[in-house]
Design a protein around this motif. Structure first.
Motif, PDB file in Angstrom:
ATOM      1  N   TYR A  35       0.857  -1.219  -0.095  1.00 22.38           N
ATOM      2  CA  TYR A  35      -0.160   0.042   0.210  1.00 22.38           C
ATOM      3  C   TYR A  35       0.779   1.132   0.090  1.00 22.38           C
ATOM      4  O   TYR A  35       0.641   2.206  -0.648  1.00 22.38           O
ATOM      5  N   THR A  49      -1.954   5.773 -12.952  1.00 27.78           N
ATOM      6  CA  THR A  49      -2.382   4.397 -12.182  1.00 27.78           C
ATOM      7  C   THR A  49      -1.615   3.256 -13.307  1.00 27.78           C
ATOM      8  O   THR A  49      -1.159   2.419 -12.751  1.00 27.78           O
ATOM      9  N   GLY A  53       1.172   0.861 -11.902  1.00 24.82           N
ATOM     10  CA  GLY A  53       0.909  -0.723 -12.248  1.00 24.82           C
ATOM     11  C   GLY A  53       1.893  -1.368 -12.936  1.00 24.82           C
ATOM     12  O   GLY A  53       2.388  -2.586 -12.468  1.00 24.82           O
ATOM     13  N   LEU A  58       1.359  -4.703 -11.035  1.00 25.10           N
ATOM     14  CA  LEU A  58      -0.017  -4.754 -10.877  1.00 25.10           C
ATOM     15  C   LEU A  58      -1.044  -4.173 -11.918  1.00 25.10           C
ATOM     16  O   LEU A  58      -0.705  -3.396 -12.716  1.00 25.10           O
ATOM     17  N   ASP A  60      -4.408  -2.196 -13.142  1.00 25.80           N
ATOM     18  CA  ASP A  60      -5.224  -0.912 -12.867  1.00 25.80           C
ATOM     19  C   ASP A  60      -5.923  -0.992 -11.785  1.00 25.80           C
ATOM     20  O   ASP A  60      -6.055  -0.014 -10.847  1.00 25.80           O
ATOM     21  N   GLU A  61      -6.904  -1.755 -11.561  1.00 21.88           N
ATOM     22  CA  GLU A  61      -7.828  -2.269 -10.681  1.00 21.88           C
ATOM     23  C   GLU A  61      -7.075  -2.388  -9.333  1.00 21.88           C
ATOM     24  O   GLU A  61      -7.751  -1.662  -8.311  1.00 21.88           O
ATOM     25  N   ALA A  62      -6.174  -3.086  -9.213  1.00 20.23           N
ATOM     26  CA  ALA A  62      -5.233  -3.435  -7.955  1.00 20.23           C
ATOM     27  C   ALA A  62      -4.665  -2.092  -7.559  1.00 20.23           C
ATOM     28  O   ALA A  62      -4.581  -1.824  -6.280  1.00 20.23           O
ATOM     29  N   THR A  65      -7.460  -0.034  -5.996  1.00 24.94           N
ATOM     30  CA  THR A  65      -7.659  -0.501  -4.826  1.00 24.94           C
ATOM     31  C   THR A  65      -7.025  -0.292  -3.380  1.00 24.94           C
ATOM     32  O   THR A  65      -7.359   0.303  -2.592  1.00 24.94           O
ATOM     33  N   ARG A  66      -5.626  -0.409  -3.894  1.00 25.03           N
ATOM     34  CA  ARG A  66      -4.487  -0.169  -2.850  1.00 25.03           C
ATOM     35  C   ARG A  66      -4.596   1.178  -2.543  1.00 25.03           C
ATOM     36  O   ARG A  66      -4.431   1.532  -1.435  1.00 25.03           O
TER      37      ARG A  66
END
Length: 118
Positions: A35, A49, A53, A58, A60-62, A65-66
């Motif tokens: 995080y 983003t 990533g 990672l 984009d969604e991860a 979220t983080r």
């Protein structure tokens, strides 16, 4: 005697800024590594983003979220550190409030009386 004002922040403001910086740094330092990395790259370094990533391996969604969870953890940490101080910062000053209300009512009454005379 002339009074000079400085363009520099006051000593109180400087102390406040240093304390706020310390609280924020401690909150960021407490984040779990995954995080903290996302938070630092997105909010501090200004990466997008997709760049974040790609750098961390990672999706984009991860990353989103983080980042959302990291910000929430920081908010909770800062709130817990300054919660007691913040409550005292807005202490209700009943006596002062009464004086202000009395003064305003006096002024309204004087205004009304002066308008009745016209």
């Amino acid at each position: 005697m002339d009074t000079f004002t400085s363009s520099q922040p006051s000593p109180e403001h400087q102390a406040y800024a240093r304390e706020l910086q310390r609280v924020l740094e401690e909150a960021v330092d407490e984040l779990p590594d995954g995080y903290r990395a996302v938070f630092m790259l997105r909010d501090i370094e200004g990466l997008s983003t997709s760049e974040t990533g790609e750098g961390l391996g990672l999706g984009d969604e991860a990353v989103k979220t983080r980042l959302h969870r990291a910000r929430a953890m920081i908010r909770r940490s800062v709130a817990s550190r300054i919660g007691a101080v913040a409550a005292g910062a807005f202490h209700f000053q009943a006596t002062r409030c009464d004086r202000v209300v009395a003064y305003v009512l006096e002024q309204l009454e004087a205004y009304a009386v002066s308008n009745d005379r016209r």
